[in-house]
Each structure stands twice: as C-alpha cells, then as structure tokens.
Design an enzyme around this catalytic site. Structure first.
Site, PDB file in Angstrom:
ATOM      1  CB  VAL A   1       4.309  -5.093   2.228  1.00 58.77           C
ATOM      2  CG1 VAL A   1       4.273  -6.052   0.627  1.00 58.77           C
ATOM      3  CG2 VAL A   1       5.460  -5.840   3.410  1.00 58.77           C
ATOM      4  CB  CYS A   2       3.018  -0.083   0.283  1.00 61.82           C
ATOM      5  SG  CYS A   2       4.093   0.902   0.275  1.00 61.82           S
ATOM      6  N   GLY A   3       3.975  -1.421  -2.750  1.00 61.67           N
ATOM      7  CA  GLY A   3       4.792  -0.710  -3.706  1.00 61.67           C
ATOM      8  C   GLY A   3       5.927  -0.494  -3.115  1.00 61.67           C
TER       9      GLY A   3
ATOM     10  N   GLY B   1       7.334   1.267  -0.190  1.00 61.53           N
ATOM     11  CA  GLY B   1       7.914   1.008   1.252  1.00 61.53           C
ATOM     12  C   GLY B   1       7.574   2.687   1.411  1.00 61.53           C
TER      13      GLY B   1
ATOM     14  CB  VAL C   1       5.863  -6.138  -1.988  1.00 62.21           C
ATOM     15  CG1 VAL C   1       5.884  -5.244  -4.097  1.00 62.21           C
ATOM     16  CG2 VAL C   1       5.035  -7.100  -2.647  1.00 62.21           C
TER      17      VAL C   1
END
Length: 101
Positions: free
Chosen positions: A8-10, A12, A41
């Site tokens: 998961v990142c800010g 995607g 996220v």
C-alpha cells in the site's frame, strides 16, 4: 495455503507497484508461497478480503487498521529488502509457517 501480501502507498501507482515487485522477488528467493498485490491507501479496505499481510511505509501503516488474522508491517525503506525482509519474514514465520517451504 498461500500468504497474500498487499503493498500500500499513497496513490497506488508508484511506490506500491515497485514494492510489489521487490516483495515478490524477496519472497520467491526466500521460498515462501505467496501472492502480492498493490493499491492506494484509500482502497486498502476493499482489498482486505484478499490479503493476509499489509505492507506500507511506517507513517502510512499507522493509518491502516485490520482485524482478525490480518497483519500490518510498517517499513522505513519500502524498496529495500534489508529493511522490509526481516519484518515480513518474522510475521510470515510466526503466523503463516505453512507457507515457508
């Protein structure tokens, strides 16, 4: 059974995609049965049913809540196996030992 990882990142599209590839390489080399997906996220809740472990940066990991047999791994350097590897292996060996070959 195969342990299912969600990176998961800010948004995607950047870090989580690269982290997905790095985690996949690391777990393959470590002989762990696994699948890896990635998302933003804001989307992780809709992806939880298909994940056992969520991996994200330490500041983002604090925003992620899970219940049941799901785990969050927060890492400082999402692209470095030296950082995420030991943390991820610890969770896998403790909670998903059947996936270690």
């Amino acid at each position: 059974m195969t342990v299912r990882i969600l990176a998961v990142c800010g948004n995607g599209q950047g870090s989580s995609m690269i982290m997905k590839m790095k985690v996949d390489q690391f777990l393959t080399q470590s002989n762990i049965d696994h699948t890896v997906n990635s998302c933003a996220v804001g989307e992780y809740k809709s992806e939880l049913s298909g994940a056992d472990i969520i991996i994200a940066s330490t500041h983002m990991a604090g925003e992620i809540t899970v219940t049941g047999n799901k785990y969050v791994v927060g890492v400082r350097n999402m692209l470095s196996p030296a950082d995420f590897g030991p943390k991820l292996l610890k969770v896998i060996k403790e909670h998903f030992p059947q996936d270690v070959k």
